[in-house]
Design a protein around this motif. Structure first.
Motif, PDB file in Angstrom:
ATOM      1  N   UNK A  23       1.130  -0.633   0.071  1.00 52.08           N
ATOM      2  CA  UNK A  23      -0.078   0.186   0.108  1.00 52.08           C
ATOM      3  C   UNK A  23       0.932   1.168  -0.233  1.00 52.08           C
ATOM      4  N   UNK A  24       0.814   2.184  -1.106  1.00 53.08           N
ATOM      5  CA  UNK A  24       1.936   3.042  -0.895  1.00 53.08           C
ATOM      6  C   UNK A  24       1.005   4.243  -0.732  1.00 53.08           C
ATOM      7  N   UNK A  46      -4.652  12.944   0.078  1.00 51.15           N
ATOM      8  CA  UNK A  46      -4.117  11.317  -0.016  1.00 51.15           C
ATOM      9  C   UNK A  46      -2.577  11.876   0.153  1.00 51.15           C
ATOM     10  N   UNK A  47      -1.735  11.137   1.001  1.00 46.26           N
ATOM     11  CA  UNK A  47      -0.079  11.064   0.880  1.00 46.26           C
ATOM     12  C   UNK A  47      -0.296   9.733   0.695  1.00 46.26           C
ATOM     13  N   UNK A  48       1.403  10.093   0.093  1.00 53.59           N
ATOM     14  CA  UNK A  48       2.198   8.779  -0.927  1.00 53.59           C
ATOM     15  C   UNK A  48       3.112   8.401  -0.155  1.00 53.59           C
ATOM     16  N   UNK A 112       3.000   6.659   8.998  1.00 57.77           N
ATOM     17  CA  UNK A 112       3.228   5.648   6.962  1.00 57.77           C
ATOM     18  C   UNK A 112       4.075   5.144   6.731  1.00 57.77           C
ATOM     19  N   UNK A 113       5.563   6.484   7.541  1.00 59.21           N
ATOM     20  CA  UNK A 113       6.465   6.049   6.718  1.00 59.21           C
ATOM     21  C   UNK A 113       7.593   5.103   7.510  1.00 59.21           C
ATOM     22  N   UNK A 114       7.202   5.076   8.849  1.00 59.91           N
ATOM     23  CA  UNK A 114       8.046   4.658   9.626  1.00 59.91           C
ATOM     24  C   UNK A 114       7.860   3.299  10.272  1.00 59.91           C
ATOM     25  N   UNK A 115       6.339   4.021  10.971  1.00 59.93           N
ATOM     26  CA  UNK A 115       5.475   2.358  11.739  1.00 59.93           C
ATOM     27  C   UNK A 115       4.585   1.787  10.283  1.00 59.93           C
TER      28      UNK A 115
END
Length: 144
Positions: A23-24, A46-48, A112-115
């Protein structure tokens, strides 16, 4: 026959032989919302996931060199792909967010990026029960 086809499709989707899709992109709802020049409020977006390039390029930005706090503004602007009907999310848009919305997006980015998820552990102030909420959910916290 329909039931058999549906069961087969479900089994194939749940099969351990199928690689899981990464999921990106993650939807979010801002606590207050971005108010554009016409007065329209934009809350959903929306954040990627960020790439290494997303984290490196802002370091070359003169605004970041002059003020390291500006790093998060440039970085957040790079990874937001949609904010309401705003087509071009740039650092100027992020600068105009309310402080609570910027803090929300910074935390969302970290999650979303670390966890790898958008859930947060919370405790009910009344009953002290611990539970998880999905920060990407459709409603605002405290609303039912």
């Amino acid at each position: 026959m329909r039931r058999t086809i549906a069961a087969t499709v479900r089994q194939e989707a749940e099969s351990p032989d199928r690689p899981e899709r990464l999921r990106t992109e993650f939807a979010f709802e801002l606590p207050r919302g971005y108010v554009d020049e016409s007065g329209t409020v934009h809350r959903s977006g929306v954040m990627r996931l960020a790439t290494a390039r997303d984290e490196l390029i802002p370091l070359r930005d003169d605004r970041v060199r002059e003020n390291s706090a500006y790093l998060s503004v440039v970085l957040i602007a790079r990874v937001i792909t949609r904010l309401g009907t705003v087509e071009d999310v740039h650092p100027g848009v992020v600068e105009d967010l309310f402080a609570s919305d910027l803090a929300f997006l910074q935390d969302f980015y970290r999650r979303i990026n670390a966890e790898g998820h958008t859930r947060a552990a919370v405790t009910c102030p009344a009953c002290r029960e611990n539970f998880a909420v999905d920060l990407a959910g459709g409603g605002r916290l405290g609303e039912s």
